[in-house]
Enzyme design. Structure first.
Site: not given
Ligand SMILES: Cc1cc2nc3c(=O)[nH]c(=O)nc-3n(C[C@H](O)[C@H](O)[C@H](O)COP(=O)(O)OP(=O)(O)OC[C@H]3O[C@@H](n4cnc5c(N)ncnc54)[C@H](O)[C@@H]3O)c2cc1C
Length: 438
Positions: A10, A12-14, A78, A174, A303, A318
């Site tokens: 992943g 994403g943010f984490g 994955v 929003e 998340d 995030a």
């Molecule tokens: C529309 C929307 C608006 C939001 N607004 C806000 C806000 O204003 N403020 C705030 O703090 N938070 C906000 N959030 C929440 C915030 O985006 C999440 O809390 C944050 O992205 C969590 O980070 P993460 O690393 O857990 O997951 P994510 O950032 O979602 O990253 C997960 C990553 O894992 C990858 N992935 C998933 N499954 C697999 C797999 N099987 N194999 C390979 N890769 C995989 C995905 O492609 C992705 O890149 C919002 C979310 C959404 C959907």
């Protein structure tokens, strides 16, 4: 001696925060993501409502990590984890379930939409989670105006121009505010047979107030602002039905061709891969060093993880994911370097914000509660700061200034991506075999 292998699933943010914080760790790091980009999800609604281009809120992960020599980026999905063999299985364009060994594993796979057991709603009410979702919703919204303009029967205009948002959390609020601004500014003088200002925007939620995570005062301010923008706010009832004709809520049918689902999320299958304890939502229960019980080498963050602090679960935002990513990197670095473990993870809440239309936001940070233009300025500053690269910061800033002053939007193209059929022109029937837009 071979370097320790750290696998991060992943970007994403984490996951990205963890990878960056491991920059100086003597290890071989592999970051795997099923998309090639890091997505700034908080601004997805701006792509869905034409304010920004997709490329303004996403950056290729390998571009962000290009100077980080100890890190390899793999585009792949994955599909599982073998805790005993210490490997993950990766499927890419050519190969299925290829094992990739790890010494340390960080799962940061986020969430997906949840329709609360009504998966049949998905077909009619797309959710907003990735760039393809945002483009599909943008197409749907813009298409509705085009269809209404082409429609001879004026009694159908109202139905075509009814937009429903299911879920009055930050994303629903929003989106509703942004659609209201879109119809009142950008689109207002471009149509001849319809008046976009007459569009009906309905925000529905079973909760008794909008923005439940915020204080009652800010929630009221947001609701007032939405109503001033012409949004109908319907609270206290869950949606009974969603189909091709719209929704049924509290026994009433609201006809609409554009319903967007902003109500619920479900975690990734990380808990199933690991076969460990999850919370009721399916998020992996982790310990306060962010590892999975019994496996000090497996970290689950963001998340898709569940951790209580002061008796309450940490929110899916995030900031939590980024702070957990950086903390995990510190734990792993210290172990490799033979240093003592850091003290248990503790989330520092910097506050929450949500935008409601042009120049208005609500902001809550500790005892501070602000709504209005000053909160919107703070929102804009913080969001610009957290975009992945300086070029995104600059282009988004310029776009916002341009839109604020002129009302003109970044991207209002309806782009239907479809599979080309050799020898056939790109007709509507070909378009029906559409694949998710990229
Ligand atoms: C529309 C929307 C608006 C939001 N607004 C806000 C806000 O204003 N403020 C705030 O703090 N938070 C906000 N959030 C929440 C915030 O985006 C999440 O809390 C944050 O992205 C969590 O980070 P993460 O690393 O857990 O997951 P994510 O950032 O979602 O990253 C997960 C990553 O894992 C990858 N992935 C998933 N499954 C697999 C797999 N099987 N194999 C390979 N890769 C995989 C995905 O492609 C992705 O890149 C919002 C979310 C959404 C959907």
């Amino acid at each position: 001696m071979a370097l320790p292998q750290i696998v991060i699933v992943g970007g994403g943010f984490g996951g990205l925060a963890a990878a960056k914080a491991l920059k100086n760790t003597p290890a071989e790091i592999t970051l795997i993501d099923r998309t090639n980009h890091h997505l700034f999800q908080p601004l997805l609604y701006q792509v869905a409502t034409s304010a920004l281009f997709p490329g303004q809120i996403a950056t290729p992960i390998r571009a962000i990590l290009r100077n980080q020599k100890n890190t390899t980026v793999i585009l792949g999905e994955v599909t599982g984890v073998d805790k005993t063999q210490k490997c993950v299985f990766v499927t890419d364009a050519d190969r299925e379930d290829v094992p990739l060994a790890y010494d340390y594993l960080i799962l940061a796979t986020g969430v997906t939409h949840s329709y609360f057991g009504h998966n049949e709603f998905a077909k009619f009410a797309p959710g907003l989670k990735c760039l393809a979702d945002a483009e599909a919703i943008r197409n749907k919204i813009l298409q509705a105006f085009e269809q209404a303009e082409a429609e001879d029967d004026p009694t159908r205009h109202r139905d075509l121009l009814t937009f429903i948002l299911v879920g009055a959390g930050p994303t629903g609020v929003e989106m509703a505010g942004a659609i209201a601004v879109l119809v009142r500014s950008t689109l207002k003088s471009e149509f001849r047979r319809i008046d976009p200002v007459n569009a009906r925007i309905v925000l529905v939620d079973m909760s008794p107030r909008v923005l439940p995570p915020f204080s009652e005062k800010l929630s009221k301010a947001a609701r007032q602002r939405l109503e001033n923008l012409g949004v109908e706010v319907r609270l206290g009832h869950s949606v009974d039905q969603i189909d091709e004709d719209g929704i049924v809520v509290a026994g009433e049918r609201i006809v609409s061709k554009t319903v967007v689902w902003t109500a619920g999320v479900a975690p990734s299958p990380a808990g199933k891969w690991l076969q460990v304890e999850t919370d009721r939502a399916g998020r992996v229960r982790i310990q306060n060093d962010l590892t999975v019980p019994g496996h000090s080498e497996i970290f689950v963050i963001g998340d898709t993880a569940s951790l209580d602090q002061n008796g309450k679960p940490l929110p899916g935002v995030a900031q939590v994911a980024m702070q957990q990513g950086r903390y995990t990197a510190r734990v792993i670095h210290n172990r490799i370097a033979g240093k003592p473990a850091p003290s248990p993870f503790s989330y520092f809440d910097k506050g929450s914000m949500a935008v409601v239309g042009k120049g208005f936001a609500v902001l809550q940070s500790g005892k501070v509660q602000v709504s209005g233009f000053s909160a919107w300025l703070a929102w804009a500053g913080v969001h610009l700061q957290f975009l992945a690269t300086s070029s995104l910061r600059l282009t988004v800033f310029l776009q916002w200034v341009w839109t604020y002053v002129t009302g003109q939007r970044g991207s209002r193209l309806i782009v239907n991506h479809h599979v080309s059929v050799p020898g056939k022109p790109a007709t509507d029937s070909a378009t029906k075999a559409a694949v998710a837009s990229k």
